[in-house]
Scaffold this motif. Sequence first.
Motif, PDB file in Angstrom:
ATOM      1  N   ARG A   1       0.887  -0.892   0.138  1.00 27.60           N
ATOM      2  CA  ARG A   1       0.346  -0.150  -0.120  1.00 27.60           C
ATOM      3  C   ARG A   1       1.274   1.485  -0.145  1.00 27.60           C
ATOM      4  O   ARG A   1       1.862   1.423   0.474  1.00 27.60           O
ATOM      5  CB  ARG A   1      -0.867  -0.193   1.053  1.00 27.60           C
ATOM      6  CG  ARG A   1      -1.957   0.922   1.177  1.00 27.60           C
ATOM      7  CD  ARG A   1      -2.543   0.588   2.543  1.00 27.60           C
ATOM      8  NE  ARG A   1      -1.772   0.723   3.940  1.00 27.60           N
ATOM      9  CZ  ARG A   1      -1.579   1.755   4.022  1.00 27.60           C
ATOM     10  NH1 ARG A   1      -2.162   3.039   4.243  1.00 27.60           N
ATOM     11  NH2 ARG A   1      -1.424   1.019   5.257  1.00 27.60           N
ATOM     12  N   PHE A   2       0.696   2.123  -0.686  1.00 34.13           N
ATOM     13  CA  PHE A   2       1.787   3.590  -1.332  1.00 34.13           C
ATOM     14  C   PHE A   2       0.649   4.145  -0.849  1.00 34.13           C
ATOM     15  O   PHE A   2      -0.109   4.776  -1.139  1.00 34.13           O
ATOM     16  CB  PHE A   2       2.076   3.173  -3.235  1.00 34.13           C
ATOM     17  CG  PHE A   2       2.948   4.477  -3.148  1.00 34.13           C
ATOM     18  CD1 PHE A   2       3.966   3.803  -2.903  1.00 34.13           C
ATOM     19  CD2 PHE A   2       3.069   5.973  -2.941  1.00 34.13           C
ATOM     20  CE1 PHE A   2       5.202   4.793  -3.660  1.00 34.13           C
ATOM     21  CE2 PHE A   2       3.514   6.302  -3.105  1.00 34.13           C
ATOM     22  CZ  PHE A   2       4.565   6.649  -3.696  1.00 34.13           C
ATOM     23  N   THR A   3       1.873   4.694   1.013  1.00 35.53           N
ATOM     24  CA  THR A   3       0.909   6.024   0.726  1.00 35.53           C
ATOM     25  C   THR A   3       2.112   8.100   0.812  1.00 35.53           C
ATOM     26  O   THR A   3       1.319   8.513   1.619  1.00 35.53           O
ATOM     27  CB  THR A   3       0.965   5.991   3.178  1.00 35.53           C
ATOM     28  OG1 THR A   3       2.282   5.742   3.242  1.00 35.53           O
ATOM     29  CG2 THR A   3       0.288   4.247   3.196  1.00 35.53           C
ATOM     30  N   GLY A   4       3.004   7.905   0.663  1.00 36.69           N
ATOM     31  CA  GLY A   4       3.286   8.564   0.225  1.00 36.69           C
ATOM     32  C   GLY A   4       4.763   8.410   0.071  1.00 36.69           C
ATOM     33  O   GLY A   4       5.135   7.861  -0.329  1.00 36.69           O
ATOM     34  N   VAL A   5       5.246   9.317  -0.759  1.00 30.61           N
ATOM     35  CA  VAL A   5       6.158   9.350  -1.553  1.00 30.61           C
ATOM     36  C   VAL A   5       7.674   9.689   0.461  1.00 30.61           C
ATOM     37  O   VAL A   5       7.663  10.823   1.221  1.00 30.61           O
ATOM     38  CB  VAL A   5       6.941  10.994  -2.549  1.00 30.61           C
ATOM     39  CG1 VAL A   5       8.771  10.589  -2.647  1.00 30.61           C
ATOM     40  CG2 VAL A   5       5.764  10.325  -3.779  1.00 30.61           C
ATOM     41  N   SER A   6       8.818   9.549   0.028  1.00 26.10           N
ATOM     42  CA  SER A   6       9.757   9.167   1.932  1.00 26.10           C
ATOM     43  C   SER A   6      10.433   8.430   0.798  1.00 26.10           C
ATOM     44  O   SER A   6      10.629   8.057   0.394  1.00 26.10           O
ATOM     45  CB  SER A   6       8.741   8.514   2.933  1.00 26.10           C
ATOM     46  OG  SER A   6       9.816   9.224   3.767  1.00 26.10           O
ATOM     47  N   LEU A   7      12.200   9.417   1.628  1.00 31.85           N
ATOM     48  CA  LEU A   7      12.986   8.731   1.371  1.00 31.85           C
ATOM     49  C   LEU A   7      13.815   8.496   2.651  1.00 31.85           C
ATOM     50  O   LEU A   7      15.031   8.271   2.697  1.00 31.85           O
ATOM     51  CB  LEU A   7      13.898   9.547   1.381  1.00 31.85           C
ATOM     52  CG  LEU A   7      14.275  10.709  -0.045  1.00 31.85           C
ATOM     53  CD1 LEU A   7      15.067  11.717  -0.221  1.00 31.85           C
ATOM     54  CD2 LEU A   7      14.422   9.730  -1.010  1.00 31.85           C
ATOM     55  N   ARG A   8      12.407   7.606   3.855  1.00 31.49           N
ATOM     56  CA  ARG A   8      12.744   7.341   4.736  1.00 31.49           C
ATOM     57  C   ARG A   8      13.364   5.928   5.043  1.00 31.49           C
ATOM     58  O   ARG A   8      14.298   5.626   5.797  1.00 31.49           O
ATOM     59  CB  ARG A   8      11.766   7.347   5.675  1.00 31.49           C
ATOM     60  CG  ARG A   8      10.959   6.624   5.070  1.00 31.49           C
ATOM     61  CD  ARG A   8       9.656   6.571   6.393  1.00 31.49           C
ATOM     62  NE  ARG A   8       9.731   5.285   7.415  1.00 31.49           N
ATOM     63  CZ  ARG A   8       9.185   5.058   8.788  1.00 31.49           C
ATOM     64  NH1 ARG A   8       8.019   5.013   8.110  1.00 31.49           N
ATOM     65  NH2 ARG A   8       9.213   4.711   9.528  1.00 31.49           N
ATOM     66  N   TRP A   9      13.164   5.704   4.217  1.00 34.53           N
ATOM     67  CA  TRP A   9      14.086   4.317   4.048  1.00 34.53           C
ATOM     68  C   TRP A   9      15.622   3.888   2.796  1.00 34.53           C
ATOM     69  O   TRP A   9      16.677   2.990   3.252  1.00 34.53           O
ATOM     70  CB  TRP A   9      12.818   3.093   3.253  1.00 34.53           C
ATOM     71  CG  TRP A   9      12.138   2.968   3.746  1.00 34.53           C
ATOM     72  CD1 TRP A   9      10.744   3.222   3.100  1.00 34.53           C
ATOM     73  CD2 TRP A   9      11.371   2.457   4.612  1.00 34.53           C
ATOM     74  NE1 TRP A   9       9.365   3.103   4.165  1.00 34.53           N
ATOM     75  CE2 TRP A   9       9.849   2.758   4.997  1.00 34.53           C
ATOM     76  CE3 TRP A   9      12.021   1.925   5.696  1.00 34.53           C
ATOM     77  CZ2 TRP A   9       9.980   2.075   5.898  1.00 34.53           C
ATOM     78  CZ3 TRP A   9      11.719   1.559   6.880  1.00 34.53           C
ATOM     79  CH2 TRP A   9       9.900   1.634   7.418  1.00 34.53           C
ATOM     80  N   TYR A  10      16.330   4.940   2.262  1.00 35.88           N
ATOM     81  CA  TYR A  10      17.053   5.445   1.599  1.00 35.88           C
ATOM     82  C   TYR A  10      17.743   5.796   2.951  1.00 35.88           C
ATOM     83  O   TYR A  10      19.177   5.289   2.641  1.00 35.88           O
ATOM     84  CB  TYR A  10      17.494   5.712   0.810  1.00 35.88           C
ATOM     85  CG  TYR A  10      17.007   6.005  -0.370  1.00 35.88           C
ATOM     86  CD1 TYR A  10      17.521   4.637  -1.255  1.00 35.88           C
ATOM     87  CD2 TYR A  10      14.847   6.157  -1.289  1.00 35.88           C
ATOM     88  CE1 TYR A  10      16.830   4.653  -2.285  1.00 35.88           C
ATOM     89  CE2 TYR A  10      14.962   5.082  -1.962  1.00 35.88           C
ATOM     90  CZ  TYR A  10      15.414   4.068  -3.189  1.00 35.88           C
ATOM     91  OH  TYR A  10      14.629   4.171  -4.014  1.00 35.88           O
ATOM     92  N   ALA A  11      17.718   6.293   3.603  1.00 41.64           N
ATOM     93  CA  ALA A  11      18.206   6.745   5.341  1.00 41.64           C
ATOM     94  C   ALA A  11      18.730   5.731   5.761  1.00 41.64           C
ATOM     95  O   ALA A  11      19.459   5.360   6.545  1.00 41.64           O
ATOM     96  CB  ALA A  11      17.467   7.968   5.738  1.00 41.64           C
ATOM     97  N   ASP A  12      17.199   4.948   6.295  1.00 44.99           N
ATOM     98  CA  ASP A  12      16.940   3.894   6.831  1.00 44.99           C
ATOM     99  C   ASP A  12      18.546   2.769   6.237  1.00 44.99           C
ATOM    100  O   ASP A  12      18.809   2.349   7.416  1.00 44.99           O
ATOM    101  CB  ASP A  12      15.506   2.662   6.756  1.00 44.99           C
ATOM    102  CG  ASP A  12      15.951   2.176   7.976  1.00 44.99           C
ATOM    103  OD1 ASP A  12      15.795   2.017   8.929  1.00 44.99           O
ATOM    104  OD2 ASP A  12      16.473   0.794   7.419  1.00 44.99           O
ATOM    105  N   VAL A  13      18.956   2.079   4.880  1.00 42.01           N
ATOM    106  CA  VAL A  13      20.102   1.762   4.611  1.00 42.01           C
ATOM    107  C   VAL A  13      21.145   2.676   5.234  1.00 42.01           C
ATOM    108  O   VAL A  13      21.844   1.174   5.483  1.00 42.01           O
ATOM    109  CB  VAL A  13      20.184   2.094   2.881  1.00 42.01           C
ATOM    110  CG1 VAL A  13      21.755   1.055   2.182  1.00 42.01           C
ATOM    111  CG2 VAL A  13      18.776   1.457   2.370  1.00 42.01           C
ATOM    112  N   PHE A  14      21.622   3.566   5.554  1.00 35.72           N
ATOM    113  CA  PHE A  14      22.483   3.636   5.772  1.00 35.72           C
ATOM    114  C   PHE A  14      22.619   4.453   7.486  1.00 35.72           C
ATOM    115  O   PHE A  14      24.029   4.590   8.714  1.00 35.72           O
ATOM    116  CB  PHE A  14      22.844   5.247   5.057  1.00 35.72           C
ATOM    117  CG  PHE A  14      23.020   4.734   3.440  1.00 35.72           C
ATOM    118  CD1 PHE A  14      24.205   4.236   3.209  1.00 35.72           C
ATOM    119  CD2 PHE A  14      21.876   5.298   3.139  1.00 35.72           C
ATOM    120  CE1 PHE A  14      24.916   4.653   1.767  1.00 35.72           C
ATOM    121  CE2 PHE A  14      22.591   5.110   1.785  1.00 35.72           C
ATOM    122  CZ  PHE A  14      23.501   4.994   0.619  1.00 35.72           C
ATOM    123  N   THR A  15      21.855   3.828   8.178  1.00 43.10           N
ATOM    124  CA  THR A  15      22.195   4.306   9.276  1.00 43.10           C
ATOM    125  C   THR A  15      20.273   3.438  10.352  1.00 43.10           C
ATOM    126  O   THR A  15      21.055   4.055  11.287  1.00 43.10           O
ATOM    127  CB  THR A  15      21.235   6.366   9.740  1.00 43.10           C
ATOM    128  OG1 THR A  15      19.736   5.946   9.469  1.00 43.10           O
ATOM    129  CG2 THR A  15      22.055   6.901   9.228  1.00 43.10           C
TER     130      THR A  15
END
Length: 270
Positions: free
Chosen positions: A43-57
């Motif tokens: 389910r797509f709820t919106g655009v975010s870069l949180r998971w790309y940040a999660d890859v590094f942090t």
Amino acid sequence: MRGFDPRNYTGFLTVTLVCLFILYAPLIVVAVYSFNDSVSITRFTGVSLRWYADVFTGLEAAKFRAAAANSFSIAIMAAMAATAIATAAAVGMVRGGNFRGKPASFALISMPIMVPEIVTAVATLIFFSTIGFALGYLSILVAHIVFCIPFAYLPIAARLQGIEASFEEAAQDLYANRWRAFRYVLAPIMAPGIFSGFLLAFIISLDDFIITNFVKGAGVETLPTAIFGAVKQGIKPNIMALSTLLLLFSILIVTLSYLIGRSGNEKYQN
């Protein structure tokens, strides 16, 4: 066959679009959902870069960094070794004339491409076990060097076949020995093909999963095996983000390899 154009056949466009959809639709879905703001993978709820940040942090960032370090270091060393061997093989095959066993030598070089990768992986594992070679970082490196040789060989040999032998003959007429003729004349002209072969071998090693999974041993992970291990515990958006980054990097390297090879051919022809 003169004037043959498969695009004129009924259904050609439909079949082409279906094949492209099957090949690339899953990749597009993964890329799109890597920007999903939700933890849901359906389910797509919106655009975010949180998971790309999660890859590094995130919590798994240390594991991914270690896997990335292994992947890139192995890929660089395997590509360098495979390119050196492939360059020597290409010079011998293309400039060596006709010699006994030439077809068999070419078949031997091309075998890793023709043999199913799972067969290569099993055979490599059995060979390492038979000779008592410990599985780990070094076993992955050795397996990748052997597997990458034909991928580096193809663009190097193709480049060398387009170079006239008169360049080397002219250098030898000017009292250059074979090594100097290769170093100062042939190698610079071959450079685009050599670099293209290096990049292709690099990305083949970086993306390899099947052989790596068989010969990596315990405690050693590369990016593909780390992604596979994370997926077995459940597909999460950060895995989609990591997969998208690896996909984009692979596309970049393959495109760069193609452009370098093409520009080198155009420069030589001009």
